[in-house]
Design an enzyme around this catalytic site. Structure first.
Site, short mmCIF file in Angstrom:
data_model
loop_
_atom_site.label_atom_id
_atom_site.label_comp_id
_atom_site.label_asym_id
_atom_site.label_seq_id
_atom_site.Cartn_x
_atom_site.Cartn_y
_atom_site.Cartn_z
CE LYS A 34 -0.70 0.44 5.00
NZ LYS A 34 0.08 1.68 5.10
CB THR A 35 4.06 2.22 1.64
OG1 THR A 35 3.56 1.92 2.94
CG2 THR A 35 4.91 3.48 1.72
CG ASP A 217 -0.83 5.11 4.44
OD1 ASP A 217 -1.49 4.10 4.13
OD2 ASP A 217 0.36 5.05 4.80
CD GLU A 218 -1.63 2.30 8.14
OE1 GLU A 218 -2.66 1.63 8.29
OE2 GLU A 218 -0.50 1.79 8.05
CD GLN A 248 -2.95 -4.36 8.63
OE1 GLN A 248 -1.95 -4.03 9.27
NE2 GLN A 248 -2.93 -4.47 7.31
NE ARG A 583 2.01 -6.33 11.52
CZ ARG A 583 1.65 -5.65 10.43
NH1 ARG A 583 2.43 -4.70 9.96
NH2 ARG A 583 0.54 -5.92 9.79
#
Length: 696
Positions: A34-35, A217-218, A248, A583
């Protein structure tokens, strides 16, 4: 954007980047790039628009810096002046220019968590309320602000007596004190920006026209206030691109509203939805295990994550007798991996639900000589000596900053005690002044004793001189503060070394920008790189990734946490475990213990209910007793007698010194053992003749 850059992307990523206009929701699974998508979309839009016409916001300074660096590399240009950063930093930029419309001065202070807690404690003491509640009170006020509920509104809705009424009075007093100090807390940065736009349509129109595109973002972490800010700015062109993952969303306790991402289509019915389901981080076994857990949540957008990295190692779950054995097992596995030269210490992370779990983990990592770092501890910028100097900087920039004045008026000691400060407080309250203005007022009158007047005059003269002098950068001002106050003479060598490091970090920085940056710094920006194992709470692990991840304490009462009672709370606990699992890039090891000390009592624990949702073909469940390890499916009687040289055992050889057992096979006189001696290498030895000593 070159074809070469686009060729590195999968079809869904390309669609997201090349989307022409209008609202776009990108549902990005864990590790799906996504980044990369958001930075490439920024770069793509910058080809047609000026970079400064795009507002790109995220939640941490670390994420914002990474986004800006990547976009700069793609565009091959400096993006320092572009509108890319955290929600709070971008609101600061707007308010520094426009806050005069709301009756504040542009040199307002920004109160960090420590400043806010200090002010709340002062108010509780002043109102004769239970001071120990200060953290809970501040958290409740923050939640009210994140929902855009003002003190007057909350007071009108309270029951008129009891806790809510007292909280409303503290909230109102807190806001009055902030205004009197020309100060804003983190939540005010969002609230006042919205207020600015709502009360001043011309200012709103200016920024709506300035920001032709908005990238978020997020998005799953936005609260009600942040989402409203985005909708206000996007009203008109509706060119908003939100990237997030409802699986998330783990910050409900901070005000994050999962419904924002779930209701995006309602607010923007013409929105295009793109799912990013190819994970570039995790192996398929890790995706299957984490997917099995999260699939049981009902309020979510379905995603099926896959990878071309292969199945990878099976996920392991160790069920041990006690938390001591759990910590010992984790430490030994890490040490074994390291001695095999499979991974470096910086490749490991141990995640846990609550901070108190770290103590026993630290004990056993130390006993195995494994270097570690607890992330989220006291950061450099939260140390007393640094906070003291920052308070001087804030007061120099904003004389109305009462919290900073209270901190340093007698630091280092200059004979201004509690009784003097109390007199100043009373005068300030009576006249409606800030503390510094109250001191000046008292000095002009005749109500002070000579000794008290002399000390207060010396303090104000010091602050006036520091303000009037010209300083080339923040480091120059800090040096002036240290020299003028003789601060270093009253501190020890360790603190002095920290101060020297602080000066280095301030070199070449604009004073106001430097002070703002310190106030906006977050514990989530901790550096997890280096030659040490990272110990992290699950809430702090978001945004990070490691080759090997342990999740300790997968038990009822810990994960899910015993306070999670409602379906929504249990769903968030499930998302928290999902975040922890994803993670891991290569190896995921889960652990739990039958007995654990929790809240000063030894408690009998049961495995977490979430384990029932894990696909059995992707996870190996191992029960360990004091003397052996058996798979749950196999009867204990079928196992051979345990060897004293099990994998991970430390042994000492008369010639080669201490080593770690990697493997053991055979019985009796035929038993052979493989040992890794750090300074020698791997040796295969016959146990009968090796003369090994087992170390405990």
């Amino acid at each position: 954007m070159s074809k070469n850059i686009l060729s590195e992307l999968n079809p869904q990523q390309k669609d997201a980047i090349l989307h022409c206009g209008g609202p776009l929701l990108i549902l990005a699974g864990a590790g799906s790039g996504k980044t990369k998508v958001i930075t490439h979309r920024f770069a793509h839009l910058s080809k047609k628009n000026q970079p400064c016409s795009i507002l790109a916001v995220t939640f941490t300074n670390k994420a914002a810096s990474e986004m800006k660096e990547r976009a700069s590399l793609i565009l091959e240009k400096d993006l320092k002046q572009c509108w890319m950063g955290t929600f709070h930093s971008q609101c600061v930029r707007i308010l520094r220019k426009e806050i005069g419309n709301l009756g504040y001065s542009q040199d307002f202070s920004i109160y960090d968590d420590d400043d806010q807690l200090s002010l709340i404690r002062h108010i509780l003491k002043e109102l004769n309320l239970y001071e120990a509640l200060y953290k809970g009170v501040l958290q409740k006020i923050s939640c009210l602000k994140s929902c855009l509920i003002k003190p007057e509104e909350f007071l009108s809705k309270s029951d008129g007596f009891g806790f809510e009424e007292r909280l409303a009075k503290v909230y109102m007093r807190y806001q009055d004190e902030l205004k009197k100090s020309n100060a804003l807390d983190f939540d005010d940065l969002i609230m006042l920006t919205i207020k600015l736009f709502e009360e001043h349509p011309k200012v709103l129109k200016k920024y709506q026209q300035m920001f032709e595109h908005i990238l978020v973002d997020e998005f799953q972490d936005t609260n009600a206030a942040q989402y409203k800010l985005l909708k206000i700015l996007a009203d008109g062109h509706r060119n908003i691109c939100a990237v997030g993952d409802d699986d998330q969303s783990i910050y409900r306790f901070r005000g994050a509203d999962l419904n924002n991402i779930l209701s995006f289509e309602r607010d923007f019915p013409e929105a295009k939805i793109i799912k990013l389901e190819q994970s570039y981080r995790c192996t398929q076994n890790i995706l299957d295990v984490s997917g099995g857990v999260i699939s049981k949540n009902l309020k979510r957008r379905h995603k099926s994550l896959w990878t071309d990295k292969g199945s990878g190692e099976s996920v392991c779950y160790f069920w041990l007798n006690s938390e001591e054995e759990e910590a010992r097992q984790i430490a030994k596995i890490i040490r074994e991996f390291y001695l095999k030269n499979t991974y470096g210490y910086g490749d490991f992370a141990v995640l846990y639900r609550i901070n108190t779990q770290s103590r026993v983990l630290e004990d056993h990592l130390q006993s195995e000589a494994v270097p570690y770092k607890v992330l989220g501890g006291i950061s450099f910028y939260q140390r007393k000596e640094i906070k003291d100097i920052v308070a001087y900087l804030k007061l120099i920039l904003n004389r109305d900053d009462n919290v900073s004045l209270r901190r340093i008026i007698n630091c280092p000691p200059r004979g201004i005690g509690a009784s003097t400060l109390s007199k100043v407080e009373q005068h300030a309250k009576k006249k409606g002044l800030s503390l510094y203005a109250a001191i000046k007022s008292l000095l002009r009158g005749n109500g002070l004793m000579a000794a008290m007047k002399e000390k207060l005059e010396a303090f104000t003269e010091l602050m006036d001189k520091l303000t009037e002098r010209r300083h080339k950068d923040a480091a120059d001002l800090i040096k002036d503060v240290l020299e003028s106050t003789a601060y270093e003479e009253a501190t020890d060598d360790d603190r002095t070394e920290n101060i020297r490091e602080f000066i280095v970090s301030a070199t070449g920085k604009d004073i106001k920008d430097f002070a703002d940056g310190l106030s906006l710094a977050s514990s989530t920006d901790d550096d997890c790189k280096g030659g040490h194992v990272s110990l992290i709470t699950l809430h702090s692990a978001k945004g990070l990734e490691f080759p090997v991840v342990f999740i300790a304490g997968l038990e009822e009462g810990l994960l899910p946490y015993f306070k999670a009672k409602t379906p929504d709370e249990l769903a968030e606990e499930r998302r928290l475990l999902y975040v922890g699992m994803t993670r891991a890039r290569e190896v995921l090891i889960l652990t739990g213990a039958r007995r654990r000390r929790l809240f000063e009592k030894i408690k009998e624990q049961k495995p977490s209910r979430f384990l029932q949702d894990i696909p059995k073909n992707s996870c190996v469940i191992i029960e360990k007793t004091v003397s052996s390890a058996v798979r749950r499916e196999e009867p204990a009687a079928a196992q051979p007698m345990p060897s004293p040289y099990v994998t991970g055992t430390r042994v000492k050889h008369p010639k080669w010194g201490v080593g770690i057992v990697r493997d053991c096979h055979g019985e009796g006189d035929e038993a052979k053992v493989t040992v890794n001696f750090p300074n020698i290498g791997v040796k295969k030895l016959n146990v009968k003749f090796a003369n090994l000593e087992t170390l405990r």
